[in-house]
Scaffold this active site. Structure first.
Site, PDB file in Angstrom:
ATOM      1  CG  ASN A 192      -1.844   1.153   1.318  1.00 33.86           C
ATOM      2  OD1 ASN A 192      -1.473   2.290   1.042  1.00 33.86           O
ATOM      3  ND2 ASN A 192      -3.066   0.893   1.735  1.00 33.86           N
ATOM      4  CG  ASP A 252      -5.626  -5.030   9.672  1.00 27.65           C
ATOM      5  OD1 ASP A 252      -5.744  -4.376   8.611  1.00 27.65           O
ATOM      6  OD2 ASP A 252      -6.494  -5.824  10.059  1.00 27.65           O
ATOM      7  CB  THR A 253      -5.372   0.780  10.104  1.00 34.02           C
ATOM      8  OG1 THR A 253      -3.982   0.931  10.390  1.00 34.02           O
ATOM      9  CG2 THR A 253      -6.106   2.026  10.566  1.00 34.02           C
ATOM     10  CG  PHE A 300      -4.470   6.848   2.735  1.00 39.50           C
ATOM     11  CD1 PHE A 300      -4.785   5.563   3.145  1.00 39.50           C
ATOM     12  CD2 PHE A 300      -3.394   7.485   3.351  1.00 39.50           C
ATOM     13  CE1 PHE A 300      -4.066   4.928   4.145  1.00 39.50           C
ATOM     14  CE2 PHE A 300      -2.661   6.852   4.344  1.00 39.50           C
ATOM     15  CZ  PHE A 300      -2.998   5.576   4.745  1.00 39.50           C
ATOM     16  N   GLY A 301      -8.077   6.866   2.438  1.00 41.27           N
ATOM     17  CA  GLY A 301      -9.061   6.101   3.187  1.00 41.27           C
ATOM     18  C   GLY A 301     -10.160   6.980   3.754  1.00 41.27           C
ATOM     19  CG  ASP A 317      -6.816  10.103   6.326  1.00 41.94           C
ATOM     20  OD1 ASP A 317      -7.103   9.322   7.264  1.00 41.94           O
ATOM     21  OD2 ASP A 317      -5.667  10.197   5.851  1.00 41.94           O
ATOM     22  CG  HIS A 354      -4.752   5.623  13.274  1.00 43.61           C
ATOM     23  ND1 HIS A 354      -5.171   6.843  12.762  1.00 43.61           N
ATOM     24  CD2 HIS A 354      -4.706   4.792  12.209  1.00 43.61           C
ATOM     25  CE1 HIS A 354      -5.368   6.734  11.471  1.00 43.61           C
ATOM     26  NE2 HIS A 354      -5.097   5.501  11.103  1.00 43.61           N
ATOM     27  NE  ARG A 355      -0.738   3.173   8.901  1.00 45.17           N
ATOM     28  CZ  ARG A 355      -1.942   3.556   8.423  1.00 45.17           C
ATOM     29  NH1 ARG A 355      -2.163   4.791   8.077  1.00 45.17           N
ATOM     30  NH2 ARG A 355      -2.900   2.675   8.276  1.00 45.17           N
TER      31      ARG A 355
END
Length: 191
Positions: free
Chosen positions: A10, A69-70, A149-150, A152, A177-178
């Site tokens: 990714n 993994d998120t 992304f995602g 966000d 979080h990341r």
């Protein structure tokens, strides 16, 4: 240690991690080590999926590595999409479809509280470690911002009046979080 493998292809996650880590250590992708395996994420937890990916790469390619993994957990949806965040609208869908489905399911929700959680599994020198990072926030009523992304564009972290997609990369990485999970990972790598 000069480099470590991040068990992902990714490019969004890869560039985000490389920016967070800076020049402290080189982050290699699966493609960088010639791994083009489709590693199935079959666990029903974020930790389980991260461990599956890290163990696969460590065992098959014999290298130290980490995987993540998120998930986005929305209270009004009973914790959905959770472990299925990346494929919420179906296995063939993309982030736009996932966000659209989330906003549709949230259209009448008074409680918009949510949290992002990242779990990182590390295989290092024959030992296994698991760390996590979490950020509380809420789901906005519409997409706001062009970055990230995602999810966000619809996630506004607690204490801010803008979504992750409205933040600069450095602003987001400082509170995400990341970013928090990666800080814990770096403590292990550099102790």
């Amino acid at each position: 240690m000069s480099s470590i493998v991040f068990a992902t292809n990714n490019h969004h996650k890869l560039s985000e991690l490389r920016e967070i880590v800076g020049d402290r250590i080189e982050i290699l992708s699966l493609a960088d080590i010639g791994c083009h395996d489709d590693i199935p994420e079959t666990a029903d937890t974020l930790e389980g999926n991260a461990l599956i990916k890290a163990r696969h790469v460590s065992e098959k390619y014999g290298c130290d590595c980490f995987a993540d993994d998120t998930g986005l957990m929305v209270d009004a949806l009973g914790g959905e999409p959770g472990v299925y965040s990346a494929r919420y609208a179906g296995p063939e869908c993309d982030s736009r479809a996932n966000v659209a489905l989330l906003l549709d399911r949230m259209k009448d929700a008074a409680d918009r509280s949510a949290r992002f959680k990242t779990v990182i599994a590390l295989e290092l020198g024959g030992k296994e470690y698991v760390v996590e990072g979490k950020v509380e926030g809420k789901i906005t009523e519409e997409c706001c911002g062009e970055s990230g992304f995602g999810y966000d564009p619809v996630f506004m972290p607690e204490g801010f009046d803008k979504t992750f997609a409205q933040m600069t990369d450095s602003e987001k990485n400082a509170v995400s979080h990341r970013g928090r999970a990666t800080a814990e990972l770096l403590k292990i790598l550099f102790r």
